[in-house]
Design a protein around this motif. Structure first.
Motif, short mmCIF file in Angstrom:
data_model
loop_
_atom_site.label_atom_id
_atom_site.label_comp_id
_atom_site.label_asym_id
_atom_site.label_seq_id
_atom_site.Cartn_x
_atom_site.Cartn_y
_atom_site.Cartn_z
N VAL A 299 9.08 2.24 -5.23
CA VAL A 299 9.57 2.58 -6.57
C VAL A 299 10.22 1.37 -7.22
O VAL A 299 10.04 1.12 -8.44
CB VAL A 299 10.55 3.76 -6.49
CG1 VAL A 299 11.12 4.09 -7.87
CG2 VAL A 299 9.86 4.99 -5.90
N ARG A 300 10.94 0.57 -6.45
CA ARG A 300 11.57 -0.62 -7.01
C ARG A 300 10.53 -1.63 -7.45
O ARG A 300 10.64 -2.23 -8.53
CB ARG A 300 12.50 -1.24 -5.97
CG ARG A 300 13.26 -2.45 -6.48
CD ARG A 300 14.20 -2.97 -5.43
NE ARG A 300 14.94 -4.14 -5.90
CZ ARG A 300 15.82 -4.81 -5.17
NH1 ARG A 300 16.09 -4.38 -3.93
NH2 ARG A 300 16.45 -5.85 -5.66
N SER A 301 9.49 -1.83 -6.63
CA SER A 301 8.42 -2.75 -7.02
C SER A 301 7.68 -2.25 -8.25
O SER A 301 7.31 -3.04 -9.14
CB SER A 301 7.44 -2.93 -5.86
OG SER A 301 6.36 -3.75 -6.22
N TYR A 302 7.47 -0.94 -8.34
CA TYR A 302 6.78 -0.38 -9.50
C TYR A 302 7.61 -0.53 -10.78
O TYR A 302 7.08 -0.86 -11.84
CB TYR A 302 6.48 1.09 -9.24
CG TYR A 302 5.85 1.82 -10.41
CD1 TYR A 302 4.49 1.69 -10.69
CD2 TYR A 302 6.62 2.63 -11.23
CE1 TYR A 302 3.91 2.35 -11.75
CE2 TYR A 302 6.04 3.30 -12.30
CZ TYR A 302 4.70 3.15 -12.55
OH TYR A 302 4.14 3.81 -13.62
N SER A 303 8.91 -0.28 -10.67
CA SER A 303 9.77 -0.37 -11.86
C SER A 303 10.02 -1.81 -12.29
O SER A 303 10.21 -2.08 -13.48
CB SER A 303 11.11 0.32 -11.58
OG SER A 303 11.78 -0.30 -10.49
N ASP A 304 10.02 -2.76 -11.33
CA ASP A 304 10.26 -4.17 -11.68
C ASP A 304 9.02 -4.86 -12.23
O ASP A 304 9.13 -5.94 -12.82
CB ASP A 304 10.76 -4.94 -10.45
CG ASP A 304 12.16 -4.51 -10.04
OD1 ASP A 304 12.86 -3.88 -10.85
OD2 ASP A 304 12.55 -4.80 -8.88
N SER A 305 7.86 -4.28 -12.05
CA SER A 305 6.63 -4.91 -12.53
C SER A 305 6.56 -4.86 -14.05
O SER A 305 6.85 -3.83 -14.67
CB SER A 305 5.41 -4.21 -11.92
OG SER A 305 4.21 -4.81 -12.39
N VAL A 306 6.17 -5.99 -14.64
CA VAL A 306 6.06 -6.06 -16.11
C VAL A 306 4.63 -5.82 -16.58
O VAL A 306 4.38 -5.67 -17.78
CB VAL A 306 6.55 -7.44 -16.62
CG1 VAL A 306 8.02 -7.62 -16.32
CG2 VAL A 306 5.74 -8.57 -16.00
N TRP A 307 3.69 -5.78 -15.63
CA TRP A 307 2.29 -5.54 -16.00
C TRP A 307 2.05 -4.03 -16.03
O TRP A 307 1.53 -3.44 -15.07
CB TRP A 307 1.36 -6.22 -15.00
CG TRP A 307 1.49 -7.72 -15.02
CD1 TRP A 307 0.81 -8.59 -15.82
CD2 TRP A 307 2.33 -8.52 -14.19
NE1 TRP A 307 1.18 -9.89 -15.55
CE2 TRP A 307 2.11 -9.88 -14.55
CE3 TRP A 307 3.26 -8.25 -13.18
CZ2 TRP A 307 2.77 -10.93 -13.94
CZ3 TRP A 307 3.92 -9.29 -12.58
CH2 TRP A 307 3.67 -10.62 -12.96
N THR A 308 2.41 -3.43 -17.12
CA THR A 308 2.42 -1.97 -17.21
C THR A 308 1.27 -1.41 -18.03
O THR A 308 0.91 -0.24 -17.84
CB THR A 308 3.75 -1.50 -17.83
OG1 THR A 308 3.93 -2.13 -19.10
CG2 THR A 308 4.92 -1.86 -16.92
N HIS B 113 -4.88 -11.20 -8.36
CA HIS B 113 -5.32 -9.97 -7.69
C HIS B 113 -4.27 -8.86 -7.81
O HIS B 113 -4.58 -7.75 -8.19
CB HIS B 113 -5.62 -10.27 -6.21
CG HIS B 113 -6.13 -9.09 -5.46
ND1 HIS B 113 -5.41 -8.52 -4.43
CD2 HIS B 113 -7.25 -8.34 -5.61
CE1 HIS B 113 -6.09 -7.49 -3.96
NE2 HIS B 113 -7.20 -7.35 -4.65
N ASN B 114 -3.00 -9.15 -7.48
CA ASN B 114 -1.90 -8.19 -7.61
C ASN B 114 -0.59 -8.95 -7.69
O ASN B 114 -0.57 -10.17 -7.82
CB ASN B 114 -1.89 -7.18 -6.44
CG ASN B 114 -1.93 -7.87 -5.08
OD1 ASN B 114 -1.47 -9.00 -4.93
ND2 ASN B 114 -2.47 -7.18 -4.08
N GLU B 115 0.54 -8.21 -7.62
CA GLU B 115 1.85 -8.84 -7.75
C GLU B 115 2.13 -9.82 -6.61
O GLU B 115 2.76 -10.86 -6.84
CB GLU B 115 2.95 -7.78 -7.78
CG GLU B 115 2.99 -6.93 -9.04
CD GLU B 115 2.14 -5.69 -8.95
OE1 GLU B 115 2.30 -4.80 -9.80
OE2 GLU B 115 1.32 -5.60 -8.01
#
Length: 257
Positions: A69-78, A130-132
């Motif tokens: 959840v923290r990685s999902y919320s911190d990601s700016v590529w939304t 590819h990803n974060e």
């Protein structure tokens, strides 16, 4: 003499009834104690199971919140869109190190594949990652393979990825809506589907644990309520049984007189 024997017989019948009632009462109490003891042990196990499920779900929530959840919320590529692949080529060799045992590290290299795409929604030319994790490891390279001793294996792997990207002119991508990032992502490390599926099982475990505890507490409350009602009924029956012989003996005494 007849009056005395009649009164004595009435007292004897009352005492016999009381003795029989006390014996039945004692057996009833023993049976109820055994039943209550068995039910108490089962209720304790059920409450322990429910509390364990609640504790396990809370721990799972904590682990998921500090990771996924923290990685999902911190990601700016939304925002999701589609991108057109413009160029895919190997630009350089990047040094890396791999483990060869306990406290043993050796150096190797992997090819850096750089991919440029055009964001269809805005027309901006951006690098594709590819990803974060790949973007954090090396934003210049599309994919960062695991460092291995055999350089040829990594080179073949990266070449296969490059050929696949060239054949796919349109690919899905995630971009930063604030346009502060120069990279777009092919896939997100943790998407909404992964977050939902990961939080589903701890939620089910928490709900089941709370239901088990609530059902046990409700059963205990209902059993206490039933016991109180049965005590009131038994007290009324005992008073009625005690009053009937005395009335019968009084009536018999008066008829004899």
């Amino acid at each position: 003499m007849f009056l005395w024997s009649g009164a004595k017989g009435a007292q004897g019948s009352v005492s016999e009834r009381r003795t029989i009632y006390q014996k039945i009462r004692e057996y009833d109490i023993l049976d109820k104690r055994k039943t209550v003891t068995a039910l108490k042990a089962g209720e304790d196990r059920a409450i322990l199971l429910g509390l364990s499920m609640i504790l396990f779900s809370v721990m799972m929530y904590f682990v998921l919140c500090i990771t996924m959840v923290r990685s999902y919320s911190d990601s700016v590529w939304t925002e999701e869109s589609s991108c057109t692949v413009l160029n895919s080529s190997i630009i350089s060799e990047i040094n890396c190190s791999y483990s060869c045992g306990s406290e043993c590290w050796k150096s190797s290299r992997y090819p850096c594949l750089q991919v440029y795409v055009s964001l269809n929604s805005s027309g901006r030319v951006l690098r594709l990652s590819h990803n974060e994790e790949a973007q954090e490891a090396n934003p210049e390279c599309f994919f960062v393979p695991k460092c291995r001793k055999d350089h040829a294996v990594m080179h073949t792997l990266v070449l296969n990825i490059s050929e696949q990207l060239k054949t796919q002119h349109q690919v899905p991508c995630y971009y930063d809506p604030s346009e502060q990032q120069d990279n777009v992502l092919l896939t997100r490390l943790y998407g909404r589907g992964a977050i939902f599926s990961s939080l589903l099982w701890p939620t089910c475990t928490l709900v089941m644990g709370m239901l088990i505890v609530a059902m046990v507490k409700l059963t205990q409350y209902l059993s206490i309520l039933c016991e109180q009602i049965s005590r009131i009924k038994r007290a009324g029956l005992f008073l009625l049984a005690d009053a009937l012989p005395s009335r019968h003996s009084a009536a018999k005494f008066s008829s004899t007189v």
